[in-house]
Design a protein around this motif. Sequence first.
Motif, PDB file in Angstrom:
ATOM      1  N   ALA A 109      -9.517   7.633 -12.538  1.00 34.76           N
ATOM      2  CA  ALA A 109      -8.874   7.567 -11.225  1.00 34.76           C
ATOM      3  C   ALA A 109      -9.245   6.257 -10.544  1.00 34.76           C
ATOM      4  O   ALA A 109     -10.345   5.751 -10.701  1.00 34.76           O
ATOM      5  CB  ALA A 109      -9.320   8.744 -10.370  1.00 34.76           C
ATOM      6  N   GLU A 110      -8.302   5.709  -9.794  1.00 35.44           N
ATOM      7  CA  GLU A 110      -8.563   4.488  -9.046  1.00 35.44           C
ATOM      8  C   GLU A 110      -7.884   4.574  -7.686  1.00 35.44           C
ATOM      9  O   GLU A 110      -6.877   5.244  -7.531  1.00 35.44           O
ATOM     10  CB  GLU A 110      -8.033   3.258  -9.795  1.00 35.44           C
ATOM     11  N   THR A 111      -8.480   3.931  -6.715  1.00 34.23           N
ATOM     12  CA  THR A 111      -7.836   3.835  -5.416  1.00 34.23           C
ATOM     13  C   THR A 111      -6.827   2.706  -5.497  1.00 34.23           C
ATOM     14  O   THR A 111      -7.178   1.564  -5.775  1.00 34.23           O
ATOM     15  CB  THR A 111      -8.870   3.546  -4.310  1.00 34.23           C
ATOM     16  N   VAL A 112      -5.572   3.035  -5.276  1.00 27.07           N
ATOM     17  CA  VAL A 112      -4.496   2.053  -5.378  1.00 27.07           C
ATOM     18  C   VAL A 112      -4.389   1.232  -4.106  1.00 27.07           C
ATOM     19  O   VAL A 112      -4.215   0.024  -4.137  1.00 27.07           O
ATOM     20  CB  VAL A 112      -3.151   2.770  -5.666  1.00 27.07           C
TER      21      VAL A 112
ATOM     22  N   THR B  22      -5.504   1.322   0.396  1.00 31.56           N
ATOM     23  CA  THR B  22      -6.012   1.964   1.604  1.00 31.56           C
ATOM     24  C   THR B  22      -5.764   1.026   2.781  1.00 31.56           C
ATOM     25  O   THR B  22      -5.781  -0.195   2.614  1.00 31.56           O
ATOM     26  CB  THR B  22      -7.518   2.309   1.467  1.00 31.56           C
TER      27      THR B  22
ATOM     28  N   SER C 233      -6.532   0.784   7.133  1.00 35.25           N
ATOM     29  CA  SER C 233      -7.065   1.341   8.378  1.00 35.25           C
ATOM     30  C   SER C 233      -6.276   0.834   9.589  1.00 35.25           C
ATOM     31  O   SER C 233      -6.542   1.242  10.707  1.00 35.25           O
ATOM     32  CB  SER C 233      -8.528   0.952   8.539  1.00 35.25           C
TER      33      SER C 233
ATOM     34  N   TYR D 127       3.580   4.367 -11.074  1.00 35.63           N
ATOM     35  CA  TYR D 127       2.388   5.155 -11.390  1.00 35.63           C
ATOM     36  C   TYR D 127       2.839   6.504 -11.932  1.00 35.63           C
ATOM     37  O   TYR D 127       3.766   7.111 -11.386  1.00 35.63           O
ATOM     38  CB  TYR D 127       1.524   5.373 -10.140  1.00 35.63           C
TER      39      TYR D 127
ATOM     40  N   ASN E 283      -1.951  -5.068  -1.776  1.00 44.60           N
ATOM     41  CA  ASN E 283      -2.933  -4.986  -2.861  1.00 44.60           C
ATOM     42  C   ASN E 283      -2.500  -5.918  -3.982  1.00 44.60           C
ATOM     43  O   ASN E 283      -1.471  -6.594  -3.884  1.00 44.60           O
ATOM     44  CB  ASN E 283      -3.114  -3.542  -3.353  1.00 44.60           C
TER      45      ASN E 283
ATOM     46  N   TRP F 281      -1.757  10.576  -5.848  1.00 46.75           N
ATOM     47  CA  TRP F 281      -2.272  11.498  -4.846  1.00 46.75           C
ATOM     48  C   TRP F 281      -2.408  10.738  -3.545  1.00 46.75           C
ATOM     49  O   TRP F 281      -2.953   9.645  -3.504  1.00 46.75           O
ATOM     50  CB  TRP F 281      -3.644  12.027  -5.275  1.00 46.75           C
ATOM     51  N   LEU F 282      -1.916  11.323  -2.467  1.00 46.03           N
ATOM     52  CA  LEU F 282      -2.003  10.705  -1.149  1.00 46.03           C
ATOM     53  C   LEU F 282      -2.979  11.486  -0.282  1.00 46.03           C
ATOM     54  O   LEU F 282      -3.056  12.703  -0.375  1.00 46.03           O
ATOM     55  CB  LEU F 282      -0.636  10.698  -0.456  1.00 46.03           C
ATOM     56  N   SER F 283      -3.682  10.774   0.565  1.00 45.03           N
ATOM     57  CA  SER F 283      -4.605  11.403   1.502  1.00 45.03           C
ATOM     58  C   SER F 283      -4.414  10.754   2.858  1.00 45.03           C
ATOM     59  O   SER F 283      -4.310   9.533   2.946  1.00 45.03           O
ATOM     60  CB  SER F 283      -6.039  11.213   1.003  1.00 45.03           C
ATOM     61  N   TYR F 284      -4.359  11.542   3.896  1.00 43.10           N
ATOM     62  CA  TYR F 284      -4.248  11.013   5.236  1.00 43.10           C
ATOM     63  C   TYR F 284      -4.777  12.033   6.234  1.00 43.10           C
ATOM     64  O   TYR F 284      -4.939  13.197   5.917  1.00 43.10           O
ATOM     65  CB  TYR F 284      -2.797  10.623   5.589  1.00 43.10           C
TER      66      TYR F 284
END
Length: 117
Positions: free
Chosen positions: A22-25, A27, A29, A106, A39, A110-113
């Motif tokens: 897994a990698e953070t694609v 982010t 702020s 991809y 990125n 997976w998205l997180s917010y």
Amino acid sequence: MNRVRLFSATALTLALTTAVHAETVFTDSFESGDMSATNSHGFNWGSNNRTSVVTEQGVVYSNGEKDVSIPSGRDWEPKHGDHSLRFRYASGKYMSEQRFDLGRHYDDLWLSYWIRV
């Protein structure tokens, strides 16, 4: 019984190897005060569509720099830092969106917010 152990060991190995890759694609702020974050794969925010970058004092970016004070009675305090992305739901409208381009394909994502209502 040996087949069950073999299956369990194989499943555990697959689960562990999947997590390792897994990698953070991307982010963001929004601390830049705009939508310029990217990125190495070319992530790009789309145009604002009833969204804006805000501080506790007001709107600072919506398809360009803005200086719009916060309406009275509103609380735009960000969870962390000084900026956040606001989704505006106009009267009688049931949706708001912020589009983006990931820059490449991809297989899984997976998205997180964090959301405050």
